[in-house]
Motif scaffolding. Sequence first.
Motif, mmCIF file in Angstrom:
data_model
loop_
_atom_site.group_PDB
_atom_site.id
_atom_site.type_symbol
_atom_site.label_atom_id
_atom_site.label_comp_id
_atom_site.label_asym_id
_atom_site.label_seq_id
_atom_site.Cartn_x
_atom_site.Cartn_y
_atom_site.Cartn_z
ATOM 1 N N ASP A 188 0.804 -1.220 0.000
ATOM 2 C CA ASP A 188 0.000 0.000 0.000
ATOM 3 C C ASP A 188 0.838 1.273 0.000
ATOM 4 N N ASP A 189 1.724 1.410 0.986
ATOM 5 C CA ASP A 189 2.457 2.666 1.091
ATOM 6 C C ASP A 189 3.624 2.522 2.044
ATOM 7 N N ILE A 190 4.413 3.580 2.106
ATOM 8 C CA ILE A 190 5.491 3.717 3.086
ATOM 9 C C ILE A 190 5.046 4.790 4.069
ATOM 10 N N ARG A 191 5.161 4.519 5.355
ATOM 11 C CA ARG A 191 4.737 5.521 6.328
ATOM 12 C C ARG A 191 5.741 5.620 7.471
ATOM 13 N N PRO A 192 5.936 6.805 8.012
ATOM 14 C CA PRO A 192 6.830 6.972 9.158
ATOM 15 C C PRO A 192 6.133 6.568 10.440
ATOM 16 N N TYR A 193 6.908 6.184 11.432
ATOM 17 C CA TYR A 193 6.323 5.837 12.727
ATOM 18 C C TYR A 193 7.394 5.953 13.800
ATOM 19 N N PHE A 194 6.955 5.948 15.035
ATOM 20 C CA PHE A 194 7.828 5.876 16.199
ATOM 21 C C PHE A 194 7.397 4.668 17.015
ATOM 22 N N ASP A 195 8.328 4.048 17.700
ATOM 23 C CA ASP A 195 7.987 2.870 18.495
ATOM 24 C C ASP A 195 6.868 3.168 19.487
ATOM 25 N N SER A 196 6.836 4.398 19.987
ATOM 26 C CA SER A 196 5.799 4.766 20.957
ATOM 27 C C SER A 196 4.409 4.851 20.320
ATOM 28 N N ASP A 197 4.343 4.905 18.971
ATOM 29 C CA ASP A 197 3.049 4.965 18.292
ATOM 30 C C ASP A 197 2.340 3.618 18.277
ATOM 31 N N ILE A 198 3.077 2.524 18.429
ATOM 32 C CA ILE A 198 2.500 1.189 18.308
ATOM 33 C C ILE A 198 1.751 0.844 19.599
ATOM 34 N N LEU A 199 0.456 0.633 19.470
ATOM 35 C CA LEU A 199 -0.384 0.360 20.629
ATOM 36 C C LEU A 199 -0.513 -1.144 20.855
ATOM 37 N N PRO A 200 -0.253 -1.623 22.067
ATOM 38 C CA PRO A 200 -0.390 -3.063 22.326
ATOM 39 C C PRO A 200 -1.835 -3.511 22.173
ATOM 40 N N ILE A 201 -2.018 -4.738 21.713
ATOM 41 C CA ILE A 201 -3.361 -5.288 21.549
ATOM 42 C C ILE A 201 -3.436 -6.629 22.269
ATOM 43 N N PRO A 202 -4.562 -6.937 22.927
ATOM 44 C CA PRO A 202 -4.700 -8.226 23.609
ATOM 45 C C PRO A 202 -4.948 -9.338 22.600
ATOM 46 N N MET A 203 -4.063 -10.325 22.569
ATOM 47 C CA MET A 203 -4.200 -11.408 21.594
ATOM 48 C C MET A 203 -5.023 -12.562 22.137
ATOM 49 N N LEU A 204 -5.152 -12.674 23.470
ATOM 50 C CA LEU A 204 -6.019 -13.680 24.087
ATOM 51 C C LEU A 204 -5.714 -15.086 23.580
ATOM 52 N N GLY A 205 -4.433 -15.406 23.539
ATOM 53 C CA GLY A 205 -4.054 -16.762 23.142
ATOM 54 C C GLY A 205 -4.180 -17.036 21.666
ATOM 55 N N THR A 206 -4.299 -16.007 20.847
ATOM 56 C CA THR A 206 -4.433 -16.197 19.400
ATOM 57 C C THR A 206 -3.230 -16.953 18.855
ATOM 58 N N ALA A 207 -3.524 -17.884 17.947
ATOM 59 C CA ALA A 207 -2.430 -18.619 17.313
ATOM 60 C C ALA A 207 -1.481 -17.630 16.641
ATOM 61 N N ARG A 208 -0.198 -17.835 16.798
ATOM 62 C CA ARG A 208 0.849 -16.974 16.270
ATOM 63 C C ARG A 208 0.746 -15.553 16.824
ATOM 64 N N GLY A 209 0.241 -15.432 18.047
ATOM 65 C CA GLY A 209 0.087 -14.110 18.646
ATOM 66 C C GLY A 209 1.393 -13.380 18.838
ATOM 67 N N ALA A 210 2.504 -14.106 18.940
ATOM 68 C CA ALA A 210 3.798 -13.472 19.178
ATOM 69 C C ALA A 210 4.248 -12.622 17.991
ATOM 70 N N MET A 211 3.670 -12.856 16.809
ATOM 71 C CA MET A 211 4.112 -12.100 15.641
ATOM 72 C C MET A 211 3.560 -10.675 15.633
ATOM 73 N N TYR A 212 2.581 -10.370 16.474
ATOM 74 C CA TYR A 212 1.965 -9.050 16.471
ATOM 75 C C TYR A 212 2.593 -8.150 17.537
ATOM 76 N N ARG A 213 3.233 -7.064 17.085
ATOM 77 C CA ARG A 213 3.745 -6.084 18.041
ATOM 78 C C ARG A 213 2.630 -5.199 18.570
ATOM 79 N N GLY A 214 1.596 -5.002 17.762
ATOM 80 C CA GLY A 214 0.481 -4.170 18.178
ATOM 81 C C GLY A 214 -0.184 -3.537 16.971
ATOM 82 N N CYS A 215 -0.905 -2.462 17.228
ATOM 83 C CA CYS A 215 -1.632 -1.753 16.176
ATOM 84 C C CYS A 215 -0.987 -0.384 15.952
ATOM 85 N N LEU A 216 -0.744 -0.053 14.679
ATOM 86 C CA LEU A 216 -0.207 1.267 14.324
ATOM 87 C C LEU A 216 -1.368 2.108 13.796
#
Length: 338
Positions: free
Chosen positions: A105-133
């Motif tokens: 889709d695109d290239i976008r700038p970000y800061f680590d502090s912008d990434i919001l944690p999300i509850p994975m609740l035991g979702t399979a492969r949950g470790a691959m998600y750092r959070g929501c940008l």
Amino acid sequence: RDAWRMRFLRQAQGRKCISFTVGGLRFALAMEAIQEIMRVPELQPSVMLGRLCKGWLNLRGAPVGVVDFGALLQCAPSACDPDDARVLVVRIGDEQLGLLVDAVDDIRPYFDSDILPIPMLGTARGAMYRGCLPNAELGDSLFLAHEALFSDAEVAEICAGHRRLYAAEAGAARAAEKKVGARRVYLAFSLDTGWAADIGQVREIVDFDGPVTRPPGMPDCVLGMMQVRQQMVCVIDLRTLYGMAPLADRSACRILVLEHEGERFGLVVDRVDTILSLPDSQRRPSPQLLRVNGPDDMRRDAAEVLEVPGEDGRDDVLTLLDKERFLATLRQSLQQRL
């Protein structure tokens, strides 16, 4: 002064990520995790061929297994145009692995502090998600941790397995190619003809649908000013600047945000095509014929072109954007028309 210092430090810590679509969902990966983005080549058959593994590709003499990322996540079938599909070559430790995605889709700038944690609740492969940008302008993305996309066992099977099985075949094909030098990454785009820009010059890509404020008295080539992440960007219509006919349909247009000496310019292009990694040996001086087509031909401001291997076996030629020359022409045009 302290506020200015804090803003400077925050900008210095900024990073870039690639946003892409799979199964109608938007994901993001840090730019440093991606070695290459390419159109889907003809994949070589693999003994691991199945629902997840789609084969392997020869990346400069190294066999790289390609995994259907949508099938891995059990996403809905793609509704995108098959021509939009891309392969992201991702670095996982010392290994390389290809992810087949529906579209980049695109290239976008970000800061680590912008990434919001999300509850994975035991979702399979949950470790691959750092959070929501989150991004109100471009849409939210699920930010992925590239090092956790696959387990160590999966990496060993897919990456080391393909290397063990197909290294000789890939190496022989590579040996048949000409020796090349250092590689650079480019953003390919269209503006009547094919163009490319060094990826380091492009700070951001934004859709051509945001609100634009046009002060009175601006030249025709200046569409106006738009706000991008709390900074004002001067949006330039390249077609008007160089005397090209306007497009009837601008739905695919994008704005490339460049920065020069503290100022930001947004260049409206017909569309963004792909990201390329090419050796320096494929840069050539711009042919003189391209620079004598008249004062309104944008290619007169280009000093180099890129030779890109085409799907039909012949090289395509992309004109390389020379930021310094372009800005000199823009300033001259503004001074003449103000």
